[in-house]
Design an enzyme around this catalytic site. Structure first.
Site, mmCIF file in Angstrom:
data_model
loop_
_atom_site.group_PDB
_atom_site.id
_atom_site.type_symbol
_atom_site.label_atom_id
_atom_site.label_comp_id
_atom_site.label_asym_id
_atom_site.label_seq_id
_atom_site.Cartn_x
_atom_site.Cartn_y
_atom_site.Cartn_z
ATOM 1 N N GLU A 684 47.186 35.839 33.508
ATOM 2 C CA GLU A 684 47.010 36.551 33.659
ATOM 3 C C GLU A 684 48.287 37.550 33.391
ATOM 4 O O GLU A 684 48.828 37.078 33.223
ATOM 5 C CB GLU A 684 46.703 37.691 35.200
ATOM 6 C CG GLU A 684 45.234 36.907 35.374
ATOM 7 C CD GLU A 684 43.786 37.726 34.557
ATOM 8 O OE1 GLU A 684 43.882 38.998 34.674
ATOM 9 O OE2 GLU A 684 43.351 36.987 33.590
ATOM 10 N N ASP A 695 42.720 36.509 40.770
ATOM 11 C CA ASP A 695 41.738 36.667 39.465
ATOM 12 C C ASP A 695 40.462 35.458 39.991
ATOM 13 O O ASP A 695 39.728 36.354 39.360
ATOM 14 C CB ASP A 695 42.583 36.125 38.553
ATOM 15 C CG ASP A 695 41.811 36.302 37.263
ATOM 16 O OD1 ASP A 695 41.534 37.457 36.729
ATOM 17 O OD2 ASP A 695 41.697 35.917 36.397
ATOM 18 N N LYS A 699 36.367 37.053 40.153
ATOM 19 C CA LYS A 699 35.692 36.013 39.311
ATOM 20 C C LYS A 699 34.145 36.411 40.151
ATOM 21 O O LYS A 699 32.710 35.873 39.816
ATOM 22 C CB LYS A 699 35.820 35.676 38.547
ATOM 23 C CG LYS A 699 36.895 35.252 37.652
ATOM 24 C CD LYS A 699 37.361 34.402 36.735
ATOM 25 C CE LYS A 699 38.489 34.621 35.569
ATOM 26 N NZ LYS A 699 38.858 33.342 34.976
#
Ligand SMILES: NC(=O)C1=CN([C@@H]2O[C@H](COP(=O)(O)OP(=O)(O)OC[C@H]3O[C@@H](n4cnc5c(N)ncnc54)[C@H](OP(=O)(O)O)[C@@H]3O)[C@@H](O)[C@H]2O)C=CC1
Ligand SMILES: N[C@@H](CC=O)C(=O)O
Length: 842
Positions: A684, A695, A699
């Site tokens: 990222e 992150d 998801k």
């Protein structure tokens, strides 16, 4: 009627008709004479000409002025000046081009002489202040007669033997002035007598004009010169009629609405008739002589004679898959009639049409509900009030004198009649489905519809404001031209830059192989923006952005983007762009995002965006938010849509963390591995988002929400990949220093695992039926045994396993590279193409 052409004769006639724009300016007429001269070399030619430029309108104005007691002479002076001017300019041009065989006499006295009776006629009209259609027809005849005079004289001067023919001398008509109908047999006889005197010369005929048996001048109505030409072609048994005009044929759509509209190469006569009904090409009655005599017609452009134009013949195109044109008839009104109870034996449609016919209101389309309980009729907007009055009067009472229970007539305006025309309609399945599907996709409401009884057209009445988008969408849906999509790309970092490079590389191939034209309208980064509605060449975006001093004013950019065909906002940032998405979707812009944050925003925000996309019929594609270009979300959506029950989703969702775990196993220190992953574009923008587990949590949340789980990020149990004490710094250098302090501890942990025969992986698990108290979504590091599916992952490989009711014994696996600029950009491009393709009805 027997054509005059004797089949034994070697070369049949070709009839060439030149419209007002082709004879109304010296440069065009120069071209026209050239075309006639060339055609003459190939065989006998007959030419039909219209009045020059706006002459007919001027003649009408002259008659109106005279009838109103005003001076008509200035109008005639202007016509005379135009005709003389064109003749002089043309003579000069021919002379300069060395094409004059002899210098022609000055035509001004002849033109003045021709106009003398017109001036007298207008004087008479002024005296009696009476303007009949008969008088008007006589006045109008001077326009075509002037054209013939000039064209014949200059053809002769150019060395082409030519005779002038006043078509009144052979076109025998009835006495419906303004709209006379020729008598074919009588006209053929007259023409037969005349043509004997042509003896090989090009005959130049006045279009539009006829004469009654008792010698009064008539005109043949709208497109009358085309009618003259078609009749002449039929009587002469011509091999072909050529209509020379100012467009390169029949266009696939209105070029003012569809930039990519292009001339149709080949039409059948039946298709041309259908188009004629919609006011295009030839009026249906003009087509009749050609259909009867099976004469092909070519529509060509005088200014671009090399263009092949459109051929219209009996067979038409043999490609039955594609319709040929989208016709938009604008400025109409739709009147809806509905009975509250049935009218006994009466059919309301029948009565409505009769009432409108009696009131002299032409109807564009009328459609009835089953058993005629409701009826909708489209008329020109200017006729709407008269139509409403006629219908109200008609339905005041039943024919038996009973009051009618009719709901108040609803008048909707402006509306547009959108018609798809082509033989394909009756021969290819699902044309109607694709037509209405394409309109539905972009949220256009169909107010009424009709499929032609001849199976060559299908029509929808839509709101006027939807016209441009609807025409473009239907045009694209039937592959009539490449589908243009316009992109505004936010972010030009690892993913954005790679996406723009892929667009530059693929643009050409996509246009030629997929009929999709990707236009880059704008690029924005955190500091500036560049936008060009005409399109930024994909290879130049970088320079253009660097040169730009325009700050990134997103609302203003969206306002400009939404005006372009198929606008798409492409989000390659890592910011919270929920508000941008909302504004984009609300104003009709599709969204493609690699950015997870709007999808992981608070549930009401994410749900609000989904609802907005649905309500506005816009697409929001986000396949790359989980597993880069791996088809994770599509697969999950497919499972859910087909009714499978998702029991569990688990996997290694992060290519970055997978890569780091692999590097750690090889003995690379954590801080080095992260630097390396960042340099390769795997992490990222701030690697903390990967290492903290945030992150992957996003998801997992994105997937859980696809299952309808109303969760927020704080419901996800997150265990970080790296020790939390290393993750506090915003500043990247400090962050890496802090990370380096953890290198030894992390390496020791990895070594312990290695000795125990296990490897480190960062896994996520979504368990929709987790018992109360157990988090349904969990992400964290796991020491896996060698036989675990995650143990075998290499590099940036990610995997997602779906255990479902149907995939219970063997989970459905999606596996492959899960991070990196190239794969992610390819996934974003795939999402863009999904939108483009869906609009094409594929
Ligand atoms: N890299 C990968 O493998 C994958 C990435 N993604 C996602 O793709 C997105 C982009 O990632 P990546 O390209 O690596 O990130 P980068 O940091 O390389 O690029 C981010 C870009 O966004 C721009 N930007 C920042 N703020 C704004 C703003 N307010 N308006 C417009 N532009 C802005 C930056 O501008 P400036 O240049 O001025 O700094 C920069 O160009 C992320 O959301 C990421 O999660 C998804 C799947 C895989
Ligand atoms: N850093 C991310 C990139 C894609 O989302 C990852 O690998 O998971």
């Amino acid at each position: 009627m027997t054509p005059q052409h004797d089949p034994g004769q070697a070369r049949p006639f070709r009839v060439m008709k030149f419209g007002g724009s082709s004879v109304g300016a010296a440069d065009r007429l120069f071209q026209a004479l050239d075309l006639i001269a060339r055609e003459r070399q190939a065989g006998p030619v007959a030419v039909v000409v219209s009045a020059m430029a706006d002459t007919t309108d001027r003649l009408i104005a002259a008659v109106d002025a005279a009838a109103a007691g005003l001076a008509a002479d200035p109008h005639v002076d202007a016509i005379e000046a135009l005709v003389v001017g064109v003749a002089r300019d043309l003579t000069d041009r021919l002379q300069r081009a060395g094409l004059l065989v002899h210098v022609p006499e000055d035509l001004s006295p002849a033109i003045a002489e021709l106009m003398r009776p017109l001036r007298q006629l207008l004087l008479g009209v002024g005296l009696v202040r009476e303007r009949t259609l008969q008088t008007r027809d006589l006045a109008l005849s001077f326009g075509e007669r002037a054209s013939v005079l000039v064209v014949r004289a200059l053809l002769v001067a150019r060395g082409v033997d030519a005779v002038a023919v006043d078509a009144r001398d052979w076109t025998v008509t009835d006495d419906r002035f303004g709209q006379a109908t020729p008598d074919l047999g009588a006209s053929a006889l007259q023409l037969g007598d005349l043509s004997a005197a042509w003896s090989g010369a090009v005959s130049v005929h006045t279009g539009f004009l006829g004469r009654t048996r008792d010698g009064r001048t008539t005109t043949l109505g709208r497109n009358g010169s085309d009618y003259t030409a078609a009749l002449l072609a039929q009587i002469l048994g011509a091999a072909e009629l050529q209509i020379w005009t100012d467009v390169s044929g029949v266009m696939t759509a209105d070029p003012d609405l569809v930039l990519e509209a292009y001339p149709v190469a080949h039409l059948s006569q039946a298709e041309a008739l259908e188009l004629g009904d919609l006011g295009m090409i030839l009026h249906p009655r003009t087509m009749a002589p050609l259909i009867e005599a099976r004469i092909p017609l070519r529509v060509r452009n005088t200014a671009r004679p090399a263009d092949p134009g459109t051929l219209i013949d009996v067979v038409g195109t043999r490609d039955e898959r594609h319709p040929v044109c989208v016709v938009s008839t604008e400025d109409l009104a739709l009147l809806d009639l509905e009975t509250r109870r049935r009218l006994g034996h009466e059919r309301i449609g029948e009565r409505a049409l009769r009432a409108l016919a009696n009131a002299g209101v032409p109807v564009w389309v009328g459609t009835a509900a089953p058993r005629d309980r409701a009826f909708a009729v489209a008329v020109a907007r200017q006729d709407a009030a008269r139509a409403e009055a006629a219908l109200s009067a008609e339905f005041g009472r039943t024919t038996e004198g009973e009051p009618v229970e009719l709901a108040p007539i609803r008048v909707r305006q402006p509306v547009t009649l959108l018609t798809l025309v082509g033989e394909a309609m009756g021969r290819t399945p699902n044309v109607a489905g694709r037509f209405f599907g394409a309109l539905g996709q972009i949220g256009v409401l169909v107010r009424a519809s009709a499929q032609g009884a001849g199976e060559r057209s299908i029509s929808a009445v839509i709101d006027g404001e939807d016209t441009a988008t609807a025409v473009r969408t239907v045009h694209a849906a039937f592959n009539l031209a490449a589908q243009e999509v316009n992109l505004l790309v936010l972010g030009k970092g690892t993913v954005g830059r790679e996406l723009l490079a892929q667009i530059a590389a693929q643009q050409q191939a996509l246009a030629s192989n997929q009929d999709v034209f990707i236009k880059l309208a704008g690029v924005v980064d955190s500091k500036r923006a560049v936008f060009d509605p005409a399109g930024i060449p994909a290879a130049q975006w970088d320079v253009r952005l660097q040169e730009s001093h325009v700050p990134p004013d997103i609302p203003a950019l969206l306002e400009r983007l939404r005006r372009l065909p198929v606008p798409i906002l492409v989000d390659c940032t890592a910011e919270d762009t929920s508000a941008v998405y909302e504004a984009a979707l609300a104003c009709g812009i599709h969204v493609v995002g690699a950015n997870k944050r709007p999808l992981a925003a608070a549930w009401p925000i994410r749900q609000g965006l989904m609802d907005m996309a649905r309500k506005r019929h816009r697409r929001w594609e986000y396949e790359t938010t989980v597993g880069a270009s791996l088809p994770v979300i599509d697969t999950l959506k497919g499972l859910v849509r087909t009714g499978d029950a998702i029991l569990r989703i688990e996997g290694s969702f992060s290519g970055t963390l997978g890569y780091l775990a692999g590097e750690l196993s090889r003995g690379v220190p954590l801080s080095h591995a992260v630097r390396d992953a960042r340099a390769r574009g795997y992490t990222e923008p701030h690697p903390r988002d990967d290492l903290s587990g945030l992150d992957v949590a996003r998801k997992a949340l994105i997937l859980a929400r696809e299952l309808g789980m109303e969760l927020d990020l704080d419901a996800v149990a997150i265990e970080p990949f790296a020790p939390p004490e290393a993750l506090g710094h915003d500043d990247l250098e400090r962050f890496f220093l802090a990370l380096a302090e953890q290198d030894a501890a992390v390496a020791a942990r990895i070594e312990r695992m290695r000795q125990a025969g296990r490897v480190l992986r960062y896994l996520a698990q979504i368990d929709p039926s987790a018992p109360a108290g157990v988090p349904a979504v969990r992400v964290g590091p796991v020491e896996v045994e060698p036989d675990h599916p995650a143990a075998r992952l290499r590099g940036t490989e990610a995997f997602v396993a779906f255990t479902t009711d149907r995939h219970r014994a063997y989970p459905l696996l999606v596996q492959g590279a899960g991070a990196g600029g190239a794969v992610t950009a390819a996934g974003v491009l795939t999402d863009i193409l999904k939108i483009a393709m869906s609009l094409r009805g594929r």
